[in-house]
Every structure is written in C-alpha cells, then in structure tokens.
Design a protein around this motif. Structure first.
Motif: not given
Length: 407
Positions: A247-248, A261, A263-265, A269
């Motif tokens: 996820g990174y 990150s 988290d919001n593809p 971020e």
C-alpha cells in the motif's frame, strides 16, 4: 607606438579569457504526427541499447532504449526465442495487466492488446500526458541550443553535438529555454506482470502509476483498454525508480527515497523522505526494510558506491540500519532470505539475509555484467550487457539455466 602595441596585446588576452570552447548539443526533431504514426509490430531484430526487463506469463519483455520492446517467448527457459519487436519511439517503461500492455512513448501513453501475441494491436493512445521523462541530453554536452524546437508540435528523437567557441557564462544554473543557448550542469499473484528495480511504472489494483524526473502521473485503468488520466502531481526531484509494496510507493531519487501512501489511490500522499548523499538509486522493499543501492562516480554524484538497508517500520521516520560497500551497483531484488545485487562489471552478488539488516555475502558471479534482476518464484531473470540470463535457485547459490544473446 610600443605602448599602443602592448595595449592591443592586452585586449587580445582579455578577449581570450572571456571565451571558451563548449560542447553544444542541438536536438534532432520529428513532428508529433510523424512520431505517433511510427508505432509498429515487426519481426525480431538485434538490440541496440538494452534497457529494462519485465516478465508477464511466459513472456519476457526487454526494452531497447527509446526504441521499443523485444518480446521473448520463454515457454522453454532453456531455449528462449525472440518472436517480435514492438516499435515504440521514445519508450522507457512498460507494465502489463490482463493482457493489456501500457507503454510510454515520450509524451504519450500507448495501450496494446497482447491477448494474441501473434497479433499485437494498439488500442489506445493518450496524448501529452507526460512531461518527457528524460531528454537524454548527451553526457558530454556543456550547453543546449534548442533552436526551432516547438514543444507543442515536435518531439526530440536524438542529439547532435558540436564544439563551438562561446562567451563564458555562469555554470551554476540550469535552464531549458527555446531559441537560446543554456548551460548544463515483486509481483502479486494476479494477471499483472513483474518489473525490475529500475522500473518507473507500477500497477496497483485499478491504477497505473508512472513517475518521471519530478512528476507522477496516475491513471485509472479499471477499463483496461481505455485508461483515464486521474491526476498528476509533484513527486520529488531527480526521481529514477519506483517500487510498490504494502500500500505504499517508494520512489528512488539521486538524493534520497520518497515514501507515498496509497490510502487514496488516485491521489498518493507524501509520507516521508529518507535523505542520502547524491548517487544513482534503485530501491526494493521487503517487510519493514528497504534496500537501495547508491552508485557513485560519473554523473551519479559521490565516489563511494554502497548498499543501504533502511528501517521503514515507521513510514514517517525511515532510519538507516546498515550500509555495505559495493563497486558499481545497479538493480537488486529480494526472494525469501536472499538479496540479489547487480554490481555492474563486478558481477551479481548474493547476500544471505541472516536478519533483514545483517547481510552476509555468500556468492559472487564474476563472469557476468549485471544490470537488473527479477527474482520470480521458480527462477531468477537477469539482464547485463546484451545478454538475458536465467538461473535456478540453489541453497545460497544459483545455477545457470540459459543465456540468451539479444544481439
């Protein structure tokens, strides 16, 4: 009269001091319309400048820098066969998902349907979605004269370098101005392929991430044959490589490693940056540790070349855990407890990971030139020079399956 003559000599000397001989690079141009019509699928051909490697199903794709992709049928690893060449001018990277191949072509993203490898077709082209990743300005150039280059209408396809006598200028700044002379200073189980550590493309779920020198382009590929440019954003500076894990995104630059990150593809971020001395820098990640090589010398910065182990258990605060000396490293890869490091002309080095940060050199293949590796489940793929190597795994070692000459 003597005083006047001496005065003339002084003027000539001062005039010489104000000028120098400079290597000036001038771009070779092609119109975008001609450039875009030159994509083609042709018979196998000799490689000119080996680039990156990518594996998908029973095929190995080998980049020919700025020219396209050599397709290798690897159904029989002991006797791989070149089956075609996909001409893609200005190409640097590819990624594949569910039989759709995504490739950059200078400023454009091109999509190919490779479901029938004997009938590869182009199905989409997104124009002007990239800033050109790397203008490939010749390393010997001290200045660039862009002449009549029109960014909107032209593509740079090569360079001509000439020696000219020029007035000295301030070499402390870099500009790119038209019509002027300026001084220069591992893959998840899915239908997605696997690239090496030198990649700039990564596919994660329904998104394709493409990183350039300083900008990241994010494409929504939920509809595989009709990708959409979802976002572009500043990514860092002098970005060279990108690796995805857990996820990174981990971006390797000449000055450090950036962590983003997903988290919001559609809008990665920024989390943190690990700063190191200047050097060429691919990175791979396994668990709570990142492994990166720094190649010193030439245009890469410092003299020393090393392998760094970075503790990334706290993504907001990556910390140097260990450092190992190398000679002239390039790509690297991880499989289980082994780390495979391409050390250029010094060969391929195998490190046993006694712990994630404590590495023990257990073998060196000195008779090969090593540039990048892809550690697959059942074999290790490596490229070096104009040769594609495949190895089977042994305990703390590897054994050659085949070597395939690309020339």
């Amino acid at each position: 009269m003597s005083l006047i003559f001496i005065g003339f000599l002084s003027c000539d000397k001062n005039d010489d001091d104000d000028y120098e001989f400079v290597q000036v690079a001038t771009p070779q141009l092609m119109s975008k319309s001609a450039f875009r019509s030159s994509v083609d699928i042709v018979a196998p051909k000799a490689i000119e400048e080996p680039g990156k490697i990518y594996v998908y199903n029973n095929y190995i794709f080998v980049g020919d820098v700025d020219a396209g992709i050599h397709v290798i049928d690897n159904s029989n690893p002991e006797a791989p066969q070149a089956i075609k060449f996909i001409e893609i001018p200005g190409n640097e990277d590819i990624s594949v998902k569910d039989n759709f191949l995504y490739a950059d072509s200078a400023t454009d993203l091109v999509v190919f349907d490779i479901s029938d490898i004997n009938n590869v077709t182009i199905v989409e082209r997104l124009e002007d979605v990239f800033n050109v990743y790397d203008l490939d300005i010749p390393t010997e150039a001290q200045a660039v004269e862009y002449g009549k280059y029109d960014f909107e209408e032209d593509i740079i396809v090569g360079w001509t370098v000439t020696t000219e006598r020029r007035k000295k200028v301030d070499n402390s700044r870099i500009d790119f101005v038209t019509n002027d002379v300026v001084p220069l200073s591992s893959g998840a189980e899915s239908a997605t392929g696997t690239g090496g550590s030198l990649a700039r493309f990564q596919i994660v779920d329904n998104y394709l991430y493409a990183v350039g020198n300083y900008e990241m382009a994010i494409f929504n590929i939920q509809n595989l044959k009709e990708p959409l440019l979802a976002n572009t954003q500043y990514a860092g500076w002098n970005i060279e490589t990108m690796f995805q894990a857990g996820g990174y995104l981990y971006l390797g630059s000449t000055n450090g490693m950036y962590i983003y990150s997903l988290d919001n593809p559609s809008d990665p971020e920024f989390v943190s940056e690990f700063v190191h001395w200047e050097g060429c820098d691919p990175v791979v990640v396994d668990g709570d540790y990142a492994y990166l090589t720094l190649r010193g010398g030439n245009l890469c910065g410092q003299i020393e070349s090393v392998l760094e182990v970075i503790d990334i258990s706290d993504k907001s605060n990556p910390v140097l855990a260990e450092r190992y000396s190398l000679e002239n490293p390039y790509g690297l890869g991880v499989r289980n407890d082994m780390l495979y490091v391409c050390d250029g002309t010094a060969g391929l080095k195998l490190f046993e990971r006694e712990t994630p940060k404590d590495l023990k050199l257990v073998e060196t293949l000195q008779d090969v030139q090593a540039t990048d590796v892809i550690p697959l489940d059942n074999s290790l793929i490596m490229i070096g020079g104009e040769t594609l190597y495949q190895y089977k795994y042994l305990e703390n070692n590897i054994e050659l399956i085949s070597s395939f000459k690309l020339d």
